[in-house]
Design a protein around this motif. Structure first.
Motif, PDB file in Angstrom:
ATOM      1  N   LEU A 169      13.204   3.675 -12.344  1.00  0.00           N
ATOM      2  CA  LEU A 169      12.490   3.408 -10.977  1.00  0.00           C
ATOM      3  C   LEU A 169      11.018   3.831 -10.811  1.00  0.00           C
ATOM      4  CD1 LEU A 169      15.536   4.421  -8.679  1.00  0.00           C
ATOM      5  CD2 LEU A 169      14.870   2.146  -9.496  1.00  0.00           C
ATOM      6  N   VAL A 170      10.775   4.956 -11.548  1.00  0.00           N
ATOM      7  CA  VAL A 170       9.553   5.376 -11.502  1.00  0.00           C
ATOM      8  C   VAL A 170       8.530   4.457 -12.216  1.00  0.00           C
ATOM      9  CG1 VAL A 170       7.680   7.253 -12.445  1.00  0.00           C
ATOM     10  CG2 VAL A 170       9.949   7.594 -11.226  1.00  0.00           C
ATOM     11  N   ARG A 171       8.913   3.831 -13.428  1.00  0.00           N
ATOM     12  CA  ARG A 171       8.266   2.931 -14.257  1.00  0.00           C
ATOM     13  C   ARG A 171       7.955   1.692 -13.418  1.00  0.00           C
ATOM     14  NH1 ARG A 171      11.359   5.099 -18.866  1.00  0.00           N
ATOM     15  NH2 ARG A 171      12.923   3.609 -18.384  1.00  0.00           N
ATOM     16  N   PHE A 172       9.023   1.105 -12.731  1.00  0.00           N
ATOM     17  CA  PHE A 172       8.847  -0.004 -11.976  1.00  0.00           C
ATOM     18  C   PHE A 172       7.774   0.538 -10.918  1.00  0.00           C
ATOM     19  CE2 PHE A 172      12.229  -2.165 -13.790  1.00  0.00           C
ATOM     20  CZ  PHE A 172      12.101  -3.546 -13.535  1.00  0.00           C
ATOM     21  N   ALA A 173       7.733   1.433 -10.374  1.00  0.00           N
ATOM     22  CA  ALA A 173       6.812   1.706  -9.051  1.00  0.00           C
ATOM     23  C   ALA A 173       5.561   1.858  -9.864  1.00  0.00           C
ATOM     24  CB  ALA A 173       7.006   3.178  -8.534  1.00  0.00           C
ATOM     25  N   SER A 174       5.282   2.409 -11.139  1.00  0.00           N
ATOM     26  CA  SER A 174       4.305   2.203 -11.579  1.00  0.00           C
ATOM     27  C   SER A 174       3.398   0.971 -12.118  1.00  0.00           C
ATOM     28  CB  SER A 174       3.898   3.132 -13.295  1.00  0.00           C
ATOM     29  OG  SER A 174       2.725   2.981 -13.657  1.00  0.00           O
ATOM     30  N   ASN A 216      -1.355  -3.670  -6.970  1.00  0.00           N
ATOM     31  CA  ASN A 216      -1.082  -3.937  -5.678  1.00  0.00           C
ATOM     32  C   ASN A 216      -1.799  -3.105  -4.775  1.00  0.00           C
ATOM     33  OD1 ASN A 216       1.111  -5.888  -4.799  1.00  0.00           O
ATOM     34  ND2 ASN A 216       1.891  -4.844  -6.761  1.00  0.00           N
ATOM     35  N   GLN A 217      -3.109  -2.469  -5.204  1.00  0.00           N
ATOM     36  CA  GLN A 217      -3.708  -1.508  -4.531  1.00  0.00           C
ATOM     37  C   GLN A 217      -2.821  -0.512  -3.610  1.00  0.00           C
ATOM     38  OE1 GLN A 217      -6.183  -4.096  -1.892  1.00  0.00           O
ATOM     39  NE2 GLN A 217      -7.544  -4.798  -3.777  1.00  0.00           N
ATOM     40  N   THR A 218      -1.906  -0.271  -4.263  1.00  0.00           N
ATOM     41  CA  THR A 218      -0.913   0.899  -3.640  1.00  0.00           C
ATOM     42  C   THR A 218      -1.666   2.267  -3.642  1.00  0.00           C
ATOM     43  OG1 THR A 218       1.059  -0.276  -4.682  1.00  0.00           O
ATOM     44  CG2 THR A 218       1.431   2.233  -3.980  1.00  0.00           C
ATOM     45  N   LYS A 219      -1.515   2.747  -2.352  1.00  0.00           N
ATOM     46  CA  LYS A 219      -2.416   4.035  -2.049  1.00  0.00           C
ATOM     47  C   LYS A 219      -1.123   5.246  -2.058  1.00  0.00           C
ATOM     48  CE  LYS A 219      -6.066   1.979  -1.422  1.00  0.00           C
ATOM     49  NZ  LYS A 219      -7.182   2.047  -2.322  1.00  0.00           N
ATOM     50  N   LYS A 267       0.915  -1.154   0.040  1.00  0.00           N
ATOM     51  CA  LYS A 267       0.023  -0.058  -0.105  1.00  0.00           C
ATOM     52  C   LYS A 267       0.844   1.260  -0.062  1.00  0.00           C
ATOM     53  CE  LYS A 267      -3.915  -2.088   2.231  1.00  0.00           C
ATOM     54  NZ  LYS A 267      -5.084  -1.910   3.110  1.00  0.00           N
ATOM     55  N   LYS A 268       2.037   1.279   0.391  1.00  0.00           N
ATOM     56  CA  LYS A 268       2.915   2.359   0.616  1.00  0.00           C
ATOM     57  C   LYS A 268       4.231   1.894   0.100  1.00  0.00           C
ATOM     58  CE  LYS A 268       0.606   4.216   4.485  1.00  0.00           C
ATOM     59  NZ  LYS A 268       0.866   4.945   6.058  1.00  0.00           N
ATOM     60  N   LEU A 269       4.748   2.788  -0.922  1.00  0.00           N
ATOM     61  CA  LEU A 269       6.214   2.642  -1.368  1.00  0.00           C
ATOM     62  C   LEU A 269       6.865   3.690  -1.111  1.00  0.00           C
ATOM     63  CD1 LEU A 269       5.339   1.135  -4.832  1.00  0.00           C
ATOM     64  CD2 LEU A 269       5.356  -0.168  -2.719  1.00  0.00           C
ATOM     65  N   ILE A 270       8.353   3.683  -1.130  1.00  0.00           N
ATOM     66  CA  ILE A 270       9.340   4.735  -1.065  1.00  0.00           C
ATOM     67  C   ILE A 270      10.011   4.263  -2.340  1.00  0.00           C
ATOM     68  CG2 ILE A 270      11.390   5.562   0.095  1.00  0.00           C
ATOM     69  CD1 ILE A 270      10.442   5.270   2.778  1.00  0.00           C
ATOM     70  N   ARG A 321      -0.900   5.817 -16.010  1.00  0.00           N
ATOM     71  CA  ARG A 321      -2.184   6.369 -15.308  1.00  0.00           C
ATOM     72  C   ARG A 321      -2.660   5.472 -14.310  1.00  0.00           C
ATOM     73  NH1 ARG A 321      -4.916   9.919 -18.715  1.00  0.00           N
ATOM     74  NH2 ARG A 321      -6.873   9.223 -17.604  1.00  0.00           N
ATOM     75  N   ASN A 322      -2.743   6.087 -13.181  1.00  0.00           N
ATOM     76  CA  ASN A 322      -3.464   5.631 -11.917  1.00  0.00           C
ATOM     77  C   ASN A 322      -3.814   6.692 -10.932  1.00  0.00           C
ATOM     78  OD1 ASN A 322      -3.837   3.864  -9.744  1.00  0.00           O
ATOM     79  ND2 ASN A 322      -2.271   2.445 -10.220  1.00  0.00           N
ATOM     80  N   GLU A 323      -4.997   6.903 -11.207  1.00  0.00           N
ATOM     81  CA  GLU A 323      -5.703   7.879 -10.534  1.00  0.00           C
ATOM     82  C   GLU A 323      -5.844   7.727  -9.029  1.00  0.00           C
ATOM     83  OE1 GLU A 323      -9.219   9.109 -12.578  1.00  0.00           O
ATOM     84  OE2 GLU A 323      -8.066   9.834 -14.210  1.00  0.00           O
ATOM     85  N   ASP A 324      -5.923   6.352  -8.489  1.00  0.00           N
ATOM     86  CA  ASP A 324      -5.965   5.974  -7.112  1.00  0.00           C
ATOM     87  C   ASP A 324      -4.825   6.155  -6.417  1.00  0.00           C
ATOM     88  OD1 ASP A 324      -8.474   5.174  -7.765  1.00  0.00           O
ATOM     89  OD2 ASP A 324      -7.946   3.243  -8.412  1.00  0.00           O
ATOM     90  N   VAL A 325      -3.592   6.395  -6.970  1.00  0.00           N
ATOM     91  CA  VAL A 325      -2.586   6.558  -6.062  1.00  0.00           C
ATOM     92  C   VAL A 325      -2.076   7.958  -5.805  1.00  0.00           C
ATOM     93  CG1 VAL A 325       0.146   5.915  -5.934  1.00  0.00           C
ATOM     94  CG2 VAL A 325      -1.467   4.471  -7.112  1.00  0.00           C
ATOM     95  N   GLU A 326      -1.698   8.284  -4.696  1.00  0.00           N
ATOM     96  CA  GLU A 326      -1.417   9.605  -4.014  1.00  0.00           C
ATOM     97  C   GLU A 326       0.227   9.767  -4.101  1.00  0.00           C
ATOM     98  OE1 GLU A 326      -1.618  12.570  -0.164  1.00  0.00           O
ATOM     99  OE2 GLU A 326      -2.652  10.587  -0.237  1.00  0.00           O
ATOM    100  N   PHE A 327       0.635  10.939  -4.610  1.00  0.00           N
ATOM    101  CA  PHE A 327       2.221  11.113  -4.574  1.00  0.00           C
ATOM    102  C   PHE A 327       2.558  11.978  -3.421  1.00  0.00           C
ATOM    103  CE2 PHE A 327       1.782  10.591  -9.343  1.00  0.00           C
ATOM    104  CZ  PHE A 327       1.639   9.076  -9.300  1.00  0.00           C
TER     105      PHE A 327
END
Length: 307
Positions: free
Chosen positions: A20-25, A31-34, A5-8, A80-86
């Motif tokens: 790294l950003v592409r992998f995070a995406s 993974n329901q990442t928030k 749910k939370k990544l650094i 595109r993933n509108e459910d993830v907060e940056f």
């Protein structure tokens, strides 16, 4: 197993950042990442007090510039993933300490870092983070491409090997269930085998037989779902099993290597295992996921930040 749910994501203003950003995406997509904390650490600034008095906004402007640069990379490379907060976090100080503290404060599930080969700079201190993080660590070599077709899980049939295989099974399930997991056991012929009266070939057969038996016992404890899992057994001839692991990863064209951290308690937290240590040192080709059940190291955070 837990949700990511939370990544650094540790960025450093090089071309590595886009990877790294592409992998995070890719990870966030299933993974329901928030929330993702895109982080940059500025080394300790030794700016004379007189300069700061003359230019009082110097550090604030530097921080804002770093945040803007990170935002541009994310806008360019994150799908595109509108459910993830940056969140864009800039810290000053020693990189590993700042990342570890942020991971603890935000209770993150995974830290994503880069492994440089040709790019300038040293990248982040992966080994230090692997030893001390209270969550899993994903180490991405430069120019890697996110994919899930074949995963390699080195295994000595221990509890932390079980953690790694269960993590691999969960990953395959989330990404469609069609990938293959190759479980590799590397065995060594003991130097005193000749005292048994057996030839080298005979003792090799004995070691292989026991590896096969131990795998069957090991796999019975794991819910493999419907995931294809293939065991392979590799004889180590040069007393360095990590070379055999990397060779197998190349042979099967692995998309990632997944290994469990050995330290599962406060007393053993600084010992991730010699195999994991060597993989972090030697592997510059394959994404490497070092799994650790979330929070296992959290109890000694104050201690490890002082090391």
């Amino acid at each position: 197993m837990y949700q990511l749910k939370k990544l650094i994501v540790c960025l450093d203003q090089t071309e590595m950042d886009d990877t790294l950003v592409r992998f995070a995406s890719f990870i966030a997509s299933v993974n329901q990442t928030k929330k993702i904390y895109f982080t940059n650490v500025i080394r300790n600034l030794q700016i004379p007090k007189e300069v700061l008095e003359e230019f009082p906004n110097l550090i604030d402007n530097m921080v804002e510039e770093r945040k803007t640069q990170m935002q541009e990379v994310v806008k360019r490379s994150f799908g595109r993933n509108e459910d993830v907060e940056f969140a864009f976090v800039v810290k000053e100080g020693q990189l590993s300490k700042k990342i570890l503290k942020l991971a603890h404060e935000k209770s993150v599930d995974m830290i994503i870092v880069g492994r440089k080969v040709t790019l300038p700079g040293t990248g982040v201190v992966s080994q230090r983070l692997a030893r001390r993080a209270s969550c899993s660590l994903l180490i991405i070599p430069e120019n890697s491409i996110p994919n899930i077709k074949t995963l390699l899980v080195p295994s000595d049939f221990s509890d932390y090997s079980k953690d790694a295989l269960e993590e691999a099974i969960m990953i395959v399930e989330k990404y469609g269930g069609k990938a293959e997991i190759v479980v590799q056991n590397v065995f060594t012929i003991p130097s005193g085998y000749h005292f048994t009266g057996k030839s080298y070939e005979e003792f090799t057969s004995i070691m292989l037989m026991h590896a096969e038996i131990n795998y069957k016992k090991f796999i019975r404890k794991i819910d493999v779902k419907k995931v294809k899992i293939t065991p392979v057994y590799t004889q180590d001839d040069d007393d360095d099993p990590v070379e055999e692991i990397i060779a197998k990863a190349k042979d099967i064209k692995a998309d990632a290597i997944i290994i469990g951290a050995k330290g599962r308690t406060a007393a053993t937290a600084l010992f991730i295992g010699s195999m994991a240590e060597r993989l972090i040192q030697l592997n510059d080709t394959f994404p490497l996921l070092v799994t650790r059940p979330k929070g296992k190291n959290a109890g000694i955070l104050d201690y490890i930040l002082e090391i």
